[in-house]
Each structure stands twice: as structure tokens, then as C-alpha cells.
Design an enzyme around this catalytic site. Structure first.
Site, PDB file in Angstrom:
ATOM      1  N   HIS A 198       0.864  -1.083   0.003  1.00  0.00           N
ATOM      2  CA  HIS A 198       0.140  -0.146  -0.113  1.00  0.00           C
ATOM      3  C   HIS A 198       0.769   1.203   0.014  1.00  0.00           C
ATOM      4  O   HIS A 198       0.290   2.249  -0.356  1.00  0.00           O
ATOM      5  CB  HIS A 198      -0.850   0.164   1.125  1.00  0.00           C
ATOM      6  CG  HIS A 198      -0.400   0.487   2.517  1.00  0.00           C
ATOM      7  ND1 HIS A 198      -0.005  -0.833   3.330  1.00  0.00           N
ATOM      8  CD2 HIS A 198      -0.315   1.401   3.159  1.00  0.00           C
ATOM      9  CE1 HIS A 198       0.362  -0.094   4.571  1.00  0.00           C
ATOM     10  NE2 HIS A 198       0.367   1.344   4.368  1.00  0.00           N
ATOM     11  N   ASP A 251       0.151  -7.715   1.576  1.00  0.00           N
ATOM     12  CA  ASP A 251       0.578  -6.059   1.757  1.00  0.00           C
ATOM     13  C   ASP A 251       2.037  -6.054   1.824  1.00  0.00           C
ATOM     14  O   ASP A 251       2.494  -5.286   2.205  1.00  0.00           O
ATOM     15  CB  ASP A 251      -0.115  -5.598   2.706  1.00  0.00           C
ATOM     16  CG  ASP A 251      -0.268  -4.206   2.405  1.00  0.00           C
ATOM     17  OD1 ASP A 251       0.172  -3.511   1.549  1.00  0.00           O
ATOM     18  OD2 ASP A 251      -0.383  -3.310   3.593  1.00  0.00           O
ATOM     19  N   SER A 254       4.850   2.651   7.969  1.00  0.00           N
ATOM     20  CA  SER A 254       4.320   1.248   7.138  1.00  0.00           C
ATOM     21  C   SER A 254       5.534   0.975   6.149  1.00  0.00           C
ATOM     22  O   SER A 254       5.964   1.751   5.429  1.00  0.00           O
ATOM     23  CB  SER A 254       2.976   1.684   6.102  1.00  0.00           C
ATOM     24  OG  SER A 254       1.932   2.003   6.982  1.00  0.00           O
TER      25      SER A 254
END
Length: 444
Positions: free
Chosen positions: A155, A185, A269
Site C-alpha cells: 500500500h 501487503d 508502514s
């Protein structure tokens, strides 16, 4: 004089008794913290009896080991790993389709539509303000090898039209996407730089993690490069919704997710979760937030972070480097962990473990094997629930206690085209079903 001496002696004894009482009150578990001892008596050839105290090892539950962690432990960890962590700046294009999900359709001719105030201007047929545009975002990543491969989240780089990697010494390099996997992911990007600028990490074994274990993370929260936070493993075996869309509109889940209380914020992230040995044990991926943040709002850390485990990284990343994508085996069901309430409603024993099948996807391996979903709807504590479907209790020789067990076994221990044997409960009777796993359908 003798009375004074006796009085002092008496006061001394009283004070010693009070001291003993205070110690006992201040340390109520002292007795249980000391290992029981036994007195051994041995007699020598000369007939002399010798006594010795010996700890009763059998009385201890388990040997206790101490791990000495100091400030220097974290300083050394940061100094060793910071050069391996990178800041990832992404330029991406926001399309009309991305924006329309935030627009609530309004038809003034709809009889249920609210009345507009008198004089309210006519609504346009289109949305001229929603033309596609570019935006900047950021995340973290870490160096995987000397060839320039860098691991991050899918993402972080999805829809990227330009990726810039910033190293700890503030030098920059353009990167290209090597492979992405919405199902985990995870993504791999690559930079073309001199090998001496690259400091690969060591990937650890996430299966060995324990709740309570000390961990740390390094990343770029809110663009603050090289930020470190610390915490513990708060939980194991969580499920996290993935970006991969399943047939019917649902989403696949990522199994064996790690939960930690180490601070993770936007920009973290894709960064590494580390054990104190400096091994990467997971990739920081998501945080738990409460309520509806609304469009444009920025979520912040609330004490719960979710991390893709390193053993999924070691499974996915080599395939992304080699093929640019990964193919997962697929059973083709939706379901839930069997609870005592569901078991009771299905006349199964309380405490029965397994996965209750809600739905069997058409033309899936489960459909071809004639697995059955739930058709009867009931209400438990005012909440609708479905019952009556098959309950998967074992795959091959592995007991299936909950949905994470089932998904983890399929993802990590099976392959496309493999035949697996399921033990199921159908109408309370144990049956065996053979299933040939197929490739998971591509997400739209």
C-alpha cells in the site's frame, strides 16, 4: 542498671519482631520466590553425620533465565540497523475511481431524498473538481540484499508513478517496483546504487516469538526519518484484512499477524519490527483506530499495531523478486471460528473447535469437493448468525482450531494443485473430504 539492661533488651526484641512483620508485609510473596530446600544427611566411614542444604529442582516450574536489557542495548540496536532502514517518498496518481468512493450519490428525483432549501443551486451532472491529480505520500522500507532490493508495504507504493528512496545519510536514489502482493501487503522495490551503500538486514524467525517479548521499530513517522520506538509483542495469530479482493466482493485476510504496542504512525508502514538481536521479525503494516476518521483525516497510533510476520516475508519476497507476483493456493470458502454458542446451536459438544463454513464460492475447489455452507439463520444475543454448514476440524494431519489456523496452513504449507484431506463435521458426523487446491483468483 539491670532493669535498664532488661528494658533495652526487651525493646530490641520488640523492634526486631516489628521489623520482621514489616518485611513480611512489604514482601508477601517472598516465601514462594525462594526455591524449596531439603536437608541431606550423609554418614562417613568414620560414622560422622554431615548435613547439607540442597535446592529441590523438581519443585521449580521451569528454569529461569535473565536477559539483561539496558539503555545501551537499544542504542547499539539503533546504530546497527538505522542504516538499513530507508524513507520512501512516493508520487502517485489519484484517479476518478479512487475519489468517487468518497462521494455519496444524490438524486433529487428520488422520493426518499431530502428536500433542498429554496434557492439551492442546481447540482451538476458531473464532478469537475474531481479530476485526477497527483499526490505525495511516504512510508518506510529496509534493505534486503546487496542487489538493491528493498522491502516495503504494497500500500506504500501502489499506484506509484515515481518512487524516491532516501537513505539514513540523506542521499537519494530513484527506485522501480519489482513486484507487489496485495494478498500479504508486501512489495519489493529496487534501487541502482553502489553495493557499499547497502546494508542488508537479517530476517528472523517469527514462529519463535512470544507475547511479552521486547521489540523495537525504526521508521519515518510523519516524515521524521530515523525514528525509533520500543515495546513488546502484545499478541500473536491475529487476522488482518488484505488488499486482495475475493470473489463476491469480500477481502482475503493475512494470517499470523503480530500485534505490538511499539508506536507505529503514518510513515512507519513498510518499516521493520526488530527483536533485540537486530533481526527483522515483521513488517509494520497497520494500526487500530476507532470511529470514522472521515476523508482526509490522519489516523494516529492508539496502542495497537499490526505487523506482517517475517516468515511470510521469507515466503513472499523471493517469489516477488523472481516473478514479480505470487500465486496463493485457494480453498474457496468464507467462514468463521466455531464458538460455543454456534456449537450449541448446531448440537455439537461445547468446546468443539473448528471453522464453520458460511459460504462456498461457486466454481471453487470447495464447491468441486461438495463442501457445504450455512443456510439456517438464527439470532444469538440479538445478532444474526448462520449455522448448519460443514465444520472443518483438520487439514491433512494438522488440527484446525480457528480460522487463523486454516488460513495459515493453506498459505504457508500448501501449493497450487496440491491435494489435501479435510476432516469435517457434517450434521454432527465426522467425514473425510479430498480437495484439490486451485490458484487464488486475481483481484480486480
Amino acid at each position: 542498671m539491670k532493669r535498664t539492661t532488661r528494658l533495652l533488651t526487651l525493646l530490641t526484641l520488640i523492634s526486631l519482631l516489628l521489623a520482621a512483620c514489616n518485611n513480611a508485609a512489604a514482601n508477601p510473596t517472598t516465601d514462594t520466590a525462594v526455591s524449596p530446600q531439603t536437608t541431606n544427611e550423609t554418614t562417613t566411614e568414620d560414622g560422622i553425620v554431615q548435613t547439607s542444604a540442597q535446592t529441590d529442582v523438581a519443585a521449580q516450574d521451569a528454569p529461569v533465565t535473565e536477559e539483561i536489557v539496558t539503555t545501551q542495548t537499544y542504542i547499539d540496536l539503533y546504530n546497527r540497523l538505522n542504516d538499513s532502514v530507508v524513507n520512501i517518498q512516493v508520487v502517485s496518481e489519484v484517479s476518478q475511481a479512487n475519489l468517487e468512493q468518497f462521494i455519496i450519490p444524490f438524486d433529487p428525483d428520488d422520493p426518499d431524498a431530502p428536500e433542498l432549501p429554496e434557492g439551492f443551486p442546481d447540482l451538476p451532472d458531473d464532478h469537475p473538481g474531481l479530476e485526477p491529480f497527483t499526490q505525495q505520500s511516504q512510508g518506510s522500507g529496509f534493505v534486503y540484499d546487496k542487489e538493491g532490493h528493498i522491502i516495503t508495504n504494497n500500500h506504500v507504493v501502489a499506484d506509484a508513478i515515481r518512487i524516491i528512496v532516501i537513505f539514513s545519510d540523506d542521499t537519494e536514489a530513484e527506485a522501480e517496483i519489482v513486484g507487489t502482493d496485495p494478498g500479504s501487503d508486501l512489495a519489493v522495490i529496487k534501487v541502482d546504487v553502489e553495493p557499499e551503500r547497502l546494508h542488508p538486514v537479517t530476517i528472523g524467525d517469527s514462529d519463535s516469538l512470544q507475547v511479552g517479548q521486547l521489540v523495537a521499530t525504526i521508521g519515518n513517522p510523519f516524515g521524521l526519518s530515523g525514528s525509533m520506538s520500543t515495546g513488546i509483542i502484545s499478541g500473536l495469530g491475529r487476522l488482518l484484512e488484505a488488499g486482495a479482493v475475493a470473489p463476491g466482493g469480500g477481502r482475503f485476510n493475512i494470517p499470523e499477524i503480530i500485534q505490538t504496542d511499539a508506536a507505529v504512525n503514518p510513515g512507519n508502514s513498510g518499516g521493520p519490527l526488530l527483536n533485540l538481536s537486530g533481526e527483522v521479525i515483521g513488517v509494520n503494516t497497520a494500526i487500530q483506530t476507532n470511529g470514522n476518521l472521515g476523508f482526509g483525516a490522519t489516523p494516529t497510533f492508539g496502542g495497537i499495531s499490526y505487523v506482517v510476520p517475517s516468515n511470510i516475508v521469507t515466503q513472499v519476497v523471493p517469489q516477488l523478486i523472481e516473478n514479480g507476483e505470487i500465486t496463493y493456493p485457494w480453498l474457496g470458502i468464507s467462514g468463521t471460528t466455531l464458538t460455543d454458542d454456534l456449537a450449541q446451536a448446531m448440537d455439537l459438544p461445547i468446546g468443539q473447535n473448528g471453522v464453520l463454513i458460511y459460504e462456498v464460492i461457486e466454481e471453487s475447489p470447495a464447491a468441486e469437493a461438495d463442501l457445504r455452507g450455512s443456510e439456517e439463520q438464527i439470532t444469538i444475543d440479538g445478532i444474526p448468525a448462520f449455522i448448519g454448514g460443514d465444520v472443518i476440524v483438520q487439514m491433512n494431519d494438522e488440527p484446525i482450531n480457528d480460522f487463523d489456523d486454516l488460513l495459515a496452513y493453506i498459505v504457508r504449507r500448501t501449493s497450487v494443485g496440491q491435494d489435501v484431506t479435510l476432516q469435517i463435521l457434517r450434521d454432527g458426523e465426522l467425514e473425510t473430504v479430498e480437495v484439490t487446491l486451485q490458484a487464488r483468483p486475481e483481484s480486480e
